[in-house]
Design a protein around this motif. Structure first.
Motif, PDB file in Angstrom:
ATOM      1  N   ILE A  18       0.831  -1.204   0.000  1.00 39.02           N
ATOM      2  CA  ILE A  18       0.000   0.000   0.000  1.00 39.02           C
ATOM      3  C   ILE A  18       0.865   1.254   0.000  1.00 39.02           C
ATOM      4  O   ILE A  18       0.608   2.212  -0.734  1.00 39.02           O
ATOM      5  CB  ILE A  18      -0.961  -0.020   1.203  1.00 39.02           C
ATOM      6  CG1 ILE A  18      -1.989  -1.130   1.018  1.00 39.02           C
ATOM      7  CG2 ILE A  18      -1.665   1.315   1.372  1.00 39.02           C
ATOM      8  CD1 ILE A  18      -2.799  -1.437   2.253  1.00 39.02           C
ATOM      9  N   SER A  19       1.920   1.260   0.809  1.00 38.15           N
ATOM     10  CA  SER A  19       2.809   2.431   0.866  1.00 38.15           C
ATOM     11  C   SER A  19       3.471   2.694  -0.477  1.00 38.15           C
ATOM     12  O   SER A  19       3.521   3.832  -0.948  1.00 38.15           O
ATOM     13  CB  SER A  19       3.889   2.222   1.926  1.00 38.15           C
ATOM     14  OG  SER A  19       3.324   2.086   3.184  1.00 38.15           O
ATOM     15  N   VAL A  20       3.991   1.647  -1.101  1.00 42.17           N
ATOM     16  CA  VAL A  20       4.673   1.808  -2.389  1.00 42.17           C
ATOM     17  C   VAL A  20       3.695   2.287  -3.463  1.00 42.17           C
ATOM     18  O   VAL A  20       4.022   3.170  -4.264  1.00 42.17           O
ATOM     19  CB  VAL A  20       5.358   0.490  -2.809  1.00 42.17           C
ATOM     20  CG1 VAL A  20       5.814   0.531  -4.252  1.00 42.17           C
ATOM     21  CG2 VAL A  20       6.534   0.210  -1.890  1.00 42.17           C
ATOM     22  N   LEU A  21       2.484   1.746  -3.470  1.00 43.67           N
ATOM     23  CA  LEU A  21       1.499   2.175  -4.460  1.00 43.67           C
ATOM     24  C   LEU A  21       1.180   3.663  -4.343  1.00 43.67           C
ATOM     25  O   LEU A  21       1.066   4.367  -5.351  1.00 43.67           O
ATOM     26  CB  LEU A  21       0.208   1.357  -4.318  1.00 43.67           C
ATOM     27  CG  LEU A  21       0.273  -0.073  -4.827  1.00 43.67           C
ATOM     28  CD1 LEU A  21      -1.041  -0.788  -4.542  1.00 43.67           C
ATOM     29  CD2 LEU A  21       0.560  -0.102  -6.307  1.00 43.67           C
ATOM     30  N   LEU A  26       3.034   9.853  -6.377  1.00 41.25           N
ATOM     31  CA  LEU A  26       3.388  11.248  -6.081  1.00 41.25           C
ATOM     32  C   LEU A  26       4.120  11.874  -7.262  1.00 41.25           C
ATOM     33  O   LEU A  26       4.964  11.242  -7.892  1.00 41.25           O
ATOM     34  CB  LEU A  26       4.288  11.322  -4.847  1.00 41.25           C
ATOM     35  CG  LEU A  26       3.655  10.995  -3.506  1.00 41.25           C
ATOM     36  CD1 LEU A  26       4.732  11.017  -2.430  1.00 41.25           C
ATOM     37  CD2 LEU A  26       2.567  11.983  -3.160  1.00 41.25           C
ATOM     38  N   SER A  27       3.802  13.142  -7.544  1.00 37.37           N
ATOM     39  CA  SER A  27       4.508  13.829  -8.623  1.00 37.37           C
ATOM     40  C   SER A  27       5.876  14.330  -8.136  1.00 37.37           C
ATOM     41  O   SER A  27       6.823  14.377  -8.897  1.00 37.37           O
ATOM     42  CB  SER A  27       3.666  14.992  -9.152  1.00 37.37           C
ATOM     43  OG  SER A  27       3.374  15.900  -8.105  1.00 37.37           O
ATOM     44  N   GLU A  28       5.956  14.723  -6.874  1.00 35.44           N
ATOM     45  CA  GLU A  28       7.227  15.148  -6.275  1.00 35.44           C
ATOM     46  C   GLU A  28       7.434  14.372  -4.990  1.00 35.44           C
ATOM     47  O   GLU A  28       6.510  14.187  -4.214  1.00 35.44           O
ATOM     48  CB  GLU A  28       7.190  16.636  -5.918  1.00 35.44           C
ATOM     49  CG  GLU A  28       6.862  17.553  -7.042  1.00 35.44           C
ATOM     50  CD  GLU A  28       6.786  18.993  -6.561  1.00 35.44           C
ATOM     51  OE1 GLU A  28       6.867  19.236  -5.348  1.00 35.44           O
ATOM     52  OE2 GLU A  28       6.639  19.859  -7.412  1.00 35.44           O
ATOM     53  N   LEU A  29       8.650  13.949  -4.769  1.00 37.82           N
ATOM     54  CA  LEU A  29       8.941  13.249  -3.528  1.00 37.82           C
ATOM     55  C   LEU A  29       9.331  14.259  -2.456  1.00 37.82           C
ATOM     56  O   LEU A  29      10.478  14.686  -2.367  1.00 37.82           O
ATOM     57  CB  LEU A  29      10.071  12.241  -3.718  1.00 37.82           C
ATOM     58  CG  LEU A  29       9.689  10.920  -4.362  1.00 37.82           C
ATOM     59  CD1 LEU A  29      10.914  10.040  -4.538  1.00 37.82           C
ATOM     60  CD2 LEU A  29       8.648  10.202  -3.544  1.00 37.82           C
ATOM     61  N   LEU A  30       8.359  14.654  -1.665  1.00 38.41           N
ATOM     62  CA  LEU A  30       8.605  15.544  -0.541  1.00 38.41           C
ATOM     63  C   LEU A  30       8.444  14.755   0.749  1.00 38.41           C
ATOM     64  O   LEU A  30       7.712  13.763   0.796  1.00 38.41           O
ATOM     65  CB  LEU A  30       7.624  16.714  -0.558  1.00 38.41           C
ATOM     66  CG  LEU A  30       7.708  17.619  -1.795  1.00 38.41           C
ATOM     67  CD1 LEU A  30       6.590  18.635  -1.774  1.00 38.41           C
ATOM     68  CD2 LEU A  30       9.058  18.311  -1.842  1.00 38.41           C
ATOM     69  N   LEU A  31       9.115  15.188   1.785  1.00 36.83           N
ATOM     70  CA  LEU A  31       9.119  14.446   3.039  1.00 36.83           C
ATOM     71  C   LEU A  31       7.732  14.386   3.686  1.00 36.83           C
ATOM     72  O   LEU A  31       7.304  13.320   4.143  1.00 36.83           O
ATOM     73  CB  LEU A  31      10.121  15.071   4.009  1.00 36.83           C
ATOM     74  CG  LEU A  31      10.271  14.352   5.349  1.00 36.83           C
ATOM     75  CD1 LEU A  31      10.790  12.946   5.137  1.00 36.83           C
ATOM     76  CD2 LEU A  31      11.182  15.125   6.270  1.00 36.83           C
ATOM     77  N   THR A  32       7.017  15.496   3.705  1.00 37.66           N
ATOM     78  CA  THR A  32       5.717  15.542   4.387  1.00 37.66           C
ATOM     79  C   THR A  32       4.700  14.568   3.780  1.00 37.66           C
ATOM     80  O   THR A  32       4.068  13.811   4.523  1.00 37.66           O
ATOM     81  CB  THR A  32       5.170  16.981   4.384  1.00 37.66           C
ATOM     82  OG1 THR A  32       6.163  17.850   4.921  1.00 37.66           O
ATOM     83  CG2 THR A  32       3.904  17.079   5.205  1.00 37.66           C
ATOM     84  N   PRO A  33       4.499  14.568   2.443  1.00 37.13           N
ATOM     85  CA  PRO A  33       3.540  13.596   1.909  1.00 37.13           C
ATOM     86  C   PRO A  33       3.966  12.139   2.100  1.00 37.13           C
ATOM     87  O   PRO A  33       3.129  11.275   2.333  1.00 37.13           O
ATOM     88  CB  PRO A  33       3.463  13.928   0.422  1.00 37.13           C
ATOM     89  CG  PRO A  33       4.004  15.289   0.278  1.00 37.13           C
ATOM     90  CD  PRO A  33       4.952  15.486   1.406  1.00 37.13           C
ATOM     91  N   VAL A  34       5.263  11.874   2.012  1.00 36.19           N
ATOM     92  CA  VAL A  34       5.742  10.496   2.186  1.00 36.19           C
ATOM     93  C   VAL A  34       5.491  10.025   3.613  1.00 36.19           C
ATOM     94  O   VAL A  34       5.021   8.905   3.837  1.00 36.19           O
ATOM     95  CB  VAL A  34       7.234  10.378   1.812  1.00 36.19           C
ATOM     96  CG1 VAL A  34       7.791   9.021   2.191  1.00 36.19           C
ATOM     97  CG2 VAL A  34       7.428  10.626   0.327  1.00 36.19           C
ATOM     98  N   VAL A  35       5.771  10.875   4.594  1.00 35.76           N
ATOM     99  CA  VAL A  35       5.517  10.514   5.992  1.00 35.76           C
ATOM    100  C   VAL A  35       4.015  10.335   6.219  1.00 35.76           C
ATOM    101  O   VAL A  35       3.592   9.395   6.898  1.00 35.76           O
ATOM    102  CB  VAL A  35       6.101  11.588   6.941  1.00 35.76           C
ATOM    103  CG1 VAL A  35       5.643  11.356   8.369  1.00 35.76           C
ATOM    104  CG2 VAL A  35       7.611  11.589   6.863  1.00 35.76           C
ATOM    105  N   GLY A  36       3.212  11.197   5.633  1.00 40.19           N
ATOM    106  CA  GLY A  36       1.761  11.062   5.746  1.00 40.19           C
ATOM    107  C   GLY A  36       1.257   9.759   5.152  1.00 40.19           C
ATOM    108  O   GLY A  36       0.372   9.107   5.705  1.00 40.19           O
ATOM    109  N   ILE A  39       2.245   6.861   7.464  1.00 39.11           N
ATOM    110  CA  ILE A  39       1.363   6.795   8.636  1.00 39.11           C
ATOM    111  C   ILE A  39      -0.038   6.347   8.228  1.00 39.11           C
ATOM    112  O   ILE A  39      -0.648   5.506   8.876  1.00 39.11           O
ATOM    113  CB  ILE A  39       1.327   8.162   9.351  1.00 39.11           C
ATOM    114  CG1 ILE A  39       2.690   8.457   9.972  1.00 39.11           C
ATOM    115  CG2 ILE A  39       0.228   8.196  10.410  1.00 39.11           C
ATOM    116  CD1 ILE A  39       2.854   9.856  10.505  1.00 39.11           C
ATOM    117  N   GLY A  40      -0.548   6.908   7.138  1.00 39.61           N
ATOM    118  CA  GLY A  40      -1.899   6.583   6.699  1.00 39.61           C
ATOM    119  C   GLY A  40      -2.060   5.190   6.143  1.00 39.61           C
ATOM    120  O   GLY A  40      -3.168   4.656   6.099  1.00 39.61           O
ATOM    121  N   ALA A  41      -0.985   4.569   5.715  1.00 40.10           N
ATOM    122  CA  ALA A  41      -1.066   3.226   5.139  1.00 40.10           C
ATOM    123  C   ALA A  41      -1.295   2.157   6.201  1.00 40.10           C
ATOM    124  O   ALA A  41      -1.618   1.019   5.864  1.00 40.10           O
ATOM    125  CB  ALA A  41       0.206   2.904   4.361  1.00 40.10           C
TER     126      ALA A  41
END
Length: 59
Positions: A18-21, A26-36, A39-41
């Protein structure tokens, strides 16, 4: 609760898939969306892992 090795592996695999999918989309790899996403996965991974464990539960 005593979890077998299969059950633990089941949750981990669902979490990684789920995390990898979500991260791949993501269009840009930013830290905040990746951490979100990481956590959300946990919620869908726990849900799918519980469902599969109930289906393949040992009698």
């Amino acid at each position: 609760m005593n979890f077998s090795k299969f059950r633990k592996l089941d949750y981990i695999l669902f979490y990684l898939i789920i995390s990898v999918l979500f991260i791949v989309q993501l269009s840009e790899l930013l830290l905040t969306p990746v951490v979100g996403i990481l956590i959300g996965a946990t919620i869908p991974a726990l849900t799918l892992g519980t469902i599969t464990n109930l289906i393949f539960k040992k009698k």
